[in-house]
Design a protein around this motif. Structure first.
Motif, PDB file in Angstrom:
ATOM      1  N   GLU A 197       0.808  -1.228   0.000  1.00  0.00           N
ATOM      2  CA  GLU A 197       0.000   0.000   0.000  1.00  0.00           C
ATOM      3  C   GLU A 197       0.838   1.273   0.000  1.00  0.00           C
ATOM      4  O   GLU A 197       0.299   2.370  -0.021  1.00  0.00           O
ATOM      5  N   GLY A 198       2.157   1.131   0.097  1.00  0.00           N
ATOM      6  CA  GLY A 198       3.025   2.308   0.050  1.00  0.00           C
ATOM      7  C   GLY A 198       3.512   2.778   1.406  1.00  0.00           C
ATOM      8  O   GLY A 198       4.409   3.617   1.496  1.00  0.00           O
ATOM      9  N   ALA A 199       2.918   2.254   2.478  1.00  0.00           N
ATOM     10  CA  ALA A 199       3.380   2.616   3.815  1.00  0.00           C
ATOM     11  C   ALA A 199       4.666   1.855   4.119  1.00  0.00           C
ATOM     12  O   ALA A 199       4.872   0.756   3.606  1.00  0.00           O
ATOM     13  N   SER A 200       5.534   2.406   4.963  1.00  0.00           N
ATOM     14  CA  SER A 200       6.755   1.682   5.291  1.00  0.00           C
ATOM     15  C   SER A 200       6.417   0.496   6.188  1.00  0.00           C
ATOM     16  O   SER A 200       5.454   0.525   6.947  1.00  0.00           O
ATOM     17  N   GLY A 201       7.205  -0.544   6.066  1.00  0.00           N
ATOM     18  CA  GLY A 201       6.956  -1.747   6.852  1.00  0.00           C
ATOM     19  C   GLY A 201       7.605  -2.931   6.191  1.00  0.00           C
ATOM     20  O   GLY A 201       8.740  -2.841   5.707  1.00  0.00           O
ATOM     21  N   GLY A 202       6.888  -4.015   6.158  1.00  0.00           N
ATOM     22  CA  GLY A 202       7.340  -5.176   5.422  1.00  0.00           C
ATOM     23  C   GLY A 202       6.727  -5.086   4.035  1.00  0.00           C
ATOM     24  O   GLY A 202       6.336  -4.008   3.580  1.00  0.00           O
ATOM     25  N   ASP A 226      10.657  11.647  12.001  1.00  0.00           N
ATOM     26  CA  ASP A 226      10.516  10.248  12.392  1.00  0.00           C
ATOM     27  C   ASP A 226       9.218  10.038  13.184  1.00  0.00           C
ATOM     28  O   ASP A 226       9.138   9.194  14.074  1.00  0.00           O
ATOM     29  N   ARG A 227       8.223  10.805  12.838  1.00  0.00           N
ATOM     30  CA  ARG A 227       6.987  10.824  13.628  1.00  0.00           C
ATOM     31  C   ARG A 227       5.766  10.655  12.720  1.00  0.00           C
ATOM     32  O   ARG A 227       4.882   9.861  13.003  1.00  0.00           O
ATOM     33  N   LEU A 228       5.742  11.399  11.614  1.00  0.00           N
ATOM     34  CA  LEU A 228       4.597  11.382  10.704  1.00  0.00           C
ATOM     35  C   LEU A 228       5.047  10.947   9.310  1.00  0.00           C
ATOM     36  O   LEU A 228       6.025  11.475   8.788  1.00  0.00           O
ATOM     37  N   GLU A 229       4.336   9.991   8.769  1.00  0.00           N
ATOM     38  CA  GLU A 229       4.668   9.514   7.431  1.00  0.00           C
ATOM     39  C   GLU A 229       3.512   9.817   6.486  1.00  0.00           C
ATOM     40  O   GLU A 229       2.363   9.521   6.791  1.00  0.00           O
ATOM     41  N   LEU A 230       3.826  10.404   5.341  1.00  0.00           N
ATOM     42  CA  LEU A 230       2.817  10.657   4.311  1.00  0.00           C
ATOM     43  C   LEU A 230       3.282   9.925   3.069  1.00  0.00           C
ATOM     44  O   LEU A 230       4.446  10.052   2.668  1.00  0.00           O
ATOM     45  N   PHE A 239      -3.450   6.953  -0.865  1.00  0.00           N
ATOM     46  CA  PHE A 239      -2.872   8.069  -0.114  1.00  0.00           C
ATOM     47  C   PHE A 239      -2.887   7.673   1.359  1.00  0.00           C
ATOM     48  O   PHE A 239      -3.950   7.371   1.899  1.00  0.00           O
ATOM     49  N   SER A 240      -1.715   7.673   1.983  1.00  0.00           N
ATOM     50  CA  SER A 240      -1.647   7.182   3.354  1.00  0.00           C
ATOM     51  C   SER A 240      -0.978   8.169   4.285  1.00  0.00           C
ATOM     52  O   SER A 240      -0.126   8.966   3.873  1.00  0.00           O
ATOM     53  N   ALA A 241      -1.364   8.085   5.543  1.00  0.00           N
ATOM     54  CA  ALA A 241      -0.692   8.837   6.596  1.00  0.00           C
ATOM     55  C   ALA A 241      -0.524   7.903   7.789  1.00  0.00           C
ATOM     56  O   ALA A 241      -1.382   7.053   8.044  1.00  0.00           O
ATOM     57  N   LYS A 242       0.594   8.036   8.455  1.00  0.00           N
ATOM     58  CA  LYS A 242       0.862   7.188   9.616  1.00  0.00           C
ATOM     59  C   LYS A 242       1.521   8.041  10.692  1.00  0.00           C
ATOM     60  O   LYS A 242       2.423   8.829  10.395  1.00  0.00           O
ATOM     61  N   LEU A 243       1.066   7.900  11.903  1.00  0.00           N
ATOM     62  CA  LEU A 243       1.610   8.694  13.003  1.00  0.00           C
ATOM     63  C   LEU A 243       2.141   7.755  14.078  1.00  0.00           C
ATOM     64  O   LEU A 243       1.409   6.901  14.579  1.00  0.00           O
ATOM     65  N   ARG A 244       3.415   7.916  14.409  1.00  0.00           N
ATOM     66  CA  ARG A 244       3.971   7.108  15.507  1.00  0.00           C
ATOM     67  C   ARG A 244       3.570   7.780  16.809  1.00  0.00           C
ATOM     68  O   ARG A 244       3.901   8.938  17.050  1.00  0.00           O
ATOM     69  N   LEU A 245       2.843   7.050  17.620  1.00  0.00           N
ATOM     70  CA  LEU A 245       2.305   7.621  18.854  1.00  0.00           C
ATOM     71  C   LEU A 245       3.289   7.530  20.004  1.00  0.00           C
ATOM     72  O   LEU A 245       3.381   8.427  20.836  1.00  0.00           O
ATOM     73  N   ALA A 246       3.999   6.417  20.081  1.00  0.00           N
ATOM     74  CA  ALA A 246       4.872   6.203  21.242  1.00  0.00           C
ATOM     75  C   ALA A 246       5.908   5.145  20.900  1.00  0.00           C
ATOM     76  O   ALA A 246       5.777   4.412  19.929  1.00  0.00           O
ATOM     77  N   GLY A 247       6.930   5.089  21.730  1.00  0.00           N
ATOM     78  CA  GLY A 247       7.903   4.014  21.630  1.00  0.00           C
ATOM     79  C   GLY A 247       8.854   4.167  20.456  1.00  0.00           C
ATOM     80  O   GLY A 247       8.779   5.123  19.690  1.00  0.00           O
TER      81      GLY A 247
END
Ligand code: HEM
Lengths: 302, 213
Positions: free
Chosen positions: A53-58, A102-106, A135-143
């Motif tokens: 889907e374009g988000a970082s990860g595996g 390193d907090r919000l990914e678009l 179109f994606s957004a990801k927010l690292r909340l903690a850790g």
């Protein structure tokens, strides 16, 4: 001190031109602040690769990582191309991402799904391609993936808005909509004591075959809770191997949908490039079963 | 980055003499300057700005070669991590001689790395090599005690960031790799250091909210 500043500036200038290569357009900060904008300073592989889907990860799962190689005070960018060859289909996707502090990914990704002979069999025409924008957004909340207490993983929430570009056709196969939005909640941690990375993601989705066959169906029309998991082992700074599993909804009456899995090798020959190779099994797609094949991805990140 | 200094500077005057804020290490031999008062008035002699501004230089201990630090309570707990149990990790590093090689190389890499050498520039590397060795040796269960300061107070005010920490980790990985420490053991050791991040570097979140320290 003067020399120190000069060095910083020069390094930053290189970053600028590299970022320019990615053609992301407008600069995100004035050149005066350039020495802070792109620091290219994450540890190798800790920006992950790019999921379908374009988000970082595996490859299949969206992790709690933030795309690009920027750390907490900087911006990172990445671009990727993925190709998947299956017995009856071909997949090509590409996209770009920005990671802010390193907090919000678009991110944006385009998926092109080639139906080859199946297209003719389904009456769509040989080599008919389903296309989708995400179109994606990801927010690292903690850790954090690497640092901080071992018991606290990086935790992130994400939204992925998917727009299928073949609305009339996906509705004809029984999808309720050509657009849908997934919501993800993920936790990821690299357990250094075992060199093992663990990720678990919960996803609320209506998507049929990632959205390529639209959203919702005659069997089920609403969001359903799906899960995705990753287990990876870090062999060296540059090399990791792992496996992923992802459950998928089964909304359409005309064609059963199966869960997906992959087994991957991710390699960073240089710090700005990650090459991923994987064996992928997505089960049955549009009545054509046994879709097992290979995935190759190139990801450039700064 | 300049806040940690090995000089005690007479209050207020330091502002007028920015160069005096730079650390200056004086070898023991150089301390035999003239006592105040007995110098002849010589107009051609260079001005001793340190004396004019009341700068007191700390000199290296003639035996250890280290610059003294402010008093603190010594404890293995200052190392910031519990030691491994068993001998496996000490063996993976080649015992105390191996740990010493890793530490010396690690310090060498950090002090020559364009990304972070400025942070180390004004500090006592003689002491750092000793305390780091003790810390690594203790954590690796290779039979040492740690006599250094705790991680929070020894890194306070250094202004190091996550990016600096990552650079330092890369240097440690290189030092371990060059000295034959296997990758799984490298990561196991890093698992003891990774939780110290908040103590040894500043959190970027502060900056995100617009609060610069
Ligand atoms: C987990 C990572 C780290 C560990 C385990 C560590 C360990 C240590 C130890 C044991 C000392 C000596 C304390 C003493 O003198 O009593 C020290 C001092 C020092 N460290 Fe670190 N450190 C870490 C990260 C960093 C980072 C990221 C930087 C900057 C890039 C840094 C820069 C320094 C400097 C400049 C000193 C000397 C301070 C002084 O002279 O007052 N350290 N560190």
């Amino acid at each position: 001190m003067a020399t120190i500043l000069t060095t910083g500036r020069r390094r930053a200038a290189t970053r600028w031109s590299l970022a320019g290569l990615l053609a992301l357009g407008t600069p995100l900060a004035s050149p005066a602040q350039a020495d802070e904008t792109f620091d290219d300073a994450k540890l190798l592989l800790t920006n992950g690769v790019t999921s379908v889907e374009g988000a970082s990860g595996g490859g299949l799962a969206s992790w709690s990582t933030i795309a690009g190689r920027g750390t907490e005070r900087a911006i990172g960018v990445s671009a990727h191309v993925t190709a998947i060859a299956l017995p009856d289909y071909g997949w090509q996707s590409h996209g770009v991402s920005v990671g802010i502090h390193d907090r919000l990914e678009l991110s944006y990704a385009r998926q092109n799904f080639d139906t080859r002979k199946v297209g003719a069999a389904l009456g769509l025409g040989h080599g008919f391609k389903f296309n989708q924008d995400i179109f994606s957004a990801k927010l690292r909340l903690a850790g954090d993936l690497v640092y901080g207490p071992q018991w606290l993983p990086a935790i992130a929430v994400g939204v992925q808005h998917k727009r299928n570009l073949d609305g009339a056709i996906v509705r004809a196969v029984g999808a309720r909509s050509a657009q849908g939005t997934d919501f993800t909640l993920s936790a990821s941690k690299l357990f250094l004591s075992r060199s093992v990375l663990v990720n678990a993601t919960a996803r609320l989705t209506k998507a049929n075959q990632f959205g390529l066959l639209g959203f919702g169906g005659d069997k089920h029309g609403k969001h359903s809770l799906q899960v995705e998991g990753t287990l990876a082992y870090q062999l060296s700074r540059r090399l990791a191997v792992g496996g992923e599993y992802r459950t998928k909804p089964d909304n359409l009456g005309i064609a059963r949908e199966d869960d997906a899995l992959d087994m991957f090798v991710a390699w960073a020959p240089v710090r700005n490039l990650t090459v991923t190779g994987a064996y992928v099994d997505v089960g049955s797609i549009a009545t054509f079963g046994g879709q097992r094949g290979g995935l190759v991805q190139l990801q450039l990140a700064f | 980055m300049m806040r940690k200094t090995v000089l005690s500077v007479a209050l207020g005057i330091a502002i007028m003499a920015p160069s005096a804020v730079m650390a200056q290490e004086v070898p023991p031999a150089a301390e035999s300057g003239e006592a105040p008062g007995d110098a002849q008035v010589d107009r051609d002699a260079p001005v001793d700005w340190d004396r004019e501004f009341g700068v007191v230089r700390k000199t290296r201990d003639p035996v250890t070669g280290e610059i003294p630090v402010d008093p603190y309570v010594q404890s293995d707990a200052n190392a910031g991590a519990s030691p491994f149990t068993g001998e496996g990790m000490a063996r993976a590093f080649g015992g105390q001689p191996g740990i010493r090689r890793v530490v010396d190389r690690f310090v060498e890499l950090n002090t020559t790395d364009p990304r972070i050498k400025a942070i180390f520039g004004e500090h006592d590397m003689v002491r750092l090599r000793r305390t780091l060795f003790e810390q690594f040796c203790l954590i690796l269960n290779a039979g040492c005690h740690y006599t250094g300061r705790d991680m929070k107070s020894s890194h306070k005010g250094l202004g190091s960031t996550r990016a600096d920490l990552n650079a330092l980790v890369e240097n440690l990985q290189q030092a371990m790799r060059e000295n034959g420490v296997g990758f799984a053991a490298q990561n196991r050791f890093l698992s003891k250091l990774a939780p110290m991040d908040a103590d040894v570097s500043e959190r970027g979140e502060k900056r995100l909210l617009g609060k610069r320290r």
